[in-house]
Design an enzyme around this catalytic site. Structure first.
Site, PDB file in Angstrom:
ATOM      1  N   SER A  69      34.191 -31.611 -10.968  1.00 27.26           N
ATOM      2  CA  SER A  69      33.031 -31.327 -11.805  1.00 27.26           C
ATOM      3  C   SER A  69      32.159 -30.213 -11.253  1.00 27.26           C
ATOM      4  O   SER A  69      32.125 -29.955 -10.038  1.00 27.26           O
ATOM      5  CB  SER A  69      32.179 -32.589 -11.981  1.00 27.26           C
ATOM      6  OG  SER A  69      32.855 -33.552 -12.743  1.00 27.26           O
ATOM      7  N   GLN A  70      31.441 -29.576 -12.149  1.00 26.32           N
ATOM      8  CA  GLN A  70      30.441 -28.567 -11.799  1.00 26.32           C
ATOM      9  C   GLN A  70      29.407 -29.191 -10.854  1.00 26.32           C
ATOM     10  O   GLN A  70      28.944 -30.313 -11.083  1.00 26.32           O
ATOM     11  CB  GLN A  70      29.762 -28.098 -13.086  1.00 26.32           C
ATOM     12  CG  GLN A  70      28.670 -27.086 -12.922  1.00 26.32           C
ATOM     13  CD  GLN A  70      27.990 -26.791 -14.258  1.00 26.32           C
ATOM     14  OE1 GLN A  70      28.297 -27.424 -15.269  1.00 26.32           O
ATOM     15  NE2 GLN A  70      27.067 -25.856 -14.250  1.00 26.32           N
TER      16      GLN A  70
END
Length: 215
Positions: free
Chosen positions: A60-61
């Site tokens: 994930s970011q």
């Protein structure tokens, strides 16, 4: 730019974007994201973006990792369930914020890689299991906090049933068209629901790959 400067730049960006909890920022500073990124993408380890990993999944970011961790409102003594180990990065961040993290993953190769990373980093408060994430970890329930790192079309009752009274669950909910990070807080038999942030996550799927379940 060297990795340390890249990390400093990233942390400044995250603060400006709303990650303000000092414990969460410290965890993001402490956990080396480059350990969890595939070799072809190492130069982007401290970019604020999601990156591909094996089995068609993503790491994930950093902004989403920071915000979702912040939404859990962890004080440090909680027992946390994470659904969707993936690369292991989110679990490693949670390990700095909670007493113990129980993390489940349906893709065995991803779980093996994550376990090796946890061992290399000396994370002794992360416990793993290869299982259908929809089932959670009922033998260890109830959990003070639950984080789901894949999007369900609706909130799985099998997971909310494992949430302790006063507990908080954070997860993306929606379909390919629109997903939102939702925060659910249990009070007795009632669940308070808050819609927090528009996102895009891989789908939360039932079953295990190759068992006749959903891929």
């Amino acid at each position: 730019m060297n990795p340390q400067n890249q990390k400093i730049r990233l942390l400044m960006e995250l603060r400006l974007a709303g990650v303000t909890d000092t414990r969460v920022l410290k965890a993001l500073e402490t956990v080396p994201r480059d350990v969890f990124v595939s070799d072809p993408f190492l130069e982007h380890a401290y970019d604020n973006r999601a990156l591909p990993i094996d089995c068609g999944q993503t790491i994930s970011q950093p902004l989403i990792v920071g915000l979702m961790s912040q939404y859990l409102t962890l004080a440090g003594r909680e027992k946390v369930l994470e659904v969707g180990t993936g690369s292991g990065y989110q679990a490693a961040v949670l390990s700095r914020l909670a007493r113990r993290v129980y993390t489940v993953e349906r893709h065995a190769p991803l779980l093996s890689q994550a376990e090796a990373r946890f061992a290399a980093l000396g994370l002794t408060n992360v416990v793993t299991r290869h299982t259908d994430g929809m089932k959670g970890w009922p033998e260890q329930a109830p959990f003070a906090r639950i984080m789901v790192t894949a999007a369900a079309r609706q909130v799985p009752e099998g997971l909310t049933d494992q949430l302790d009274d006063g507990g908080v669950m954070v997860m993306p909910v929606g379909d390919e068209g629109q997903q939102w990070i939702m925060r659910l807080t249990r009070t007795g038999h009632r669940l308070k629901t808050e819609r927090l942030l528009a996102v895009r996550f891989v789908p939360l799927l039932a079953g295990l790959p190759g068992d006749g379940g959903t891929f």
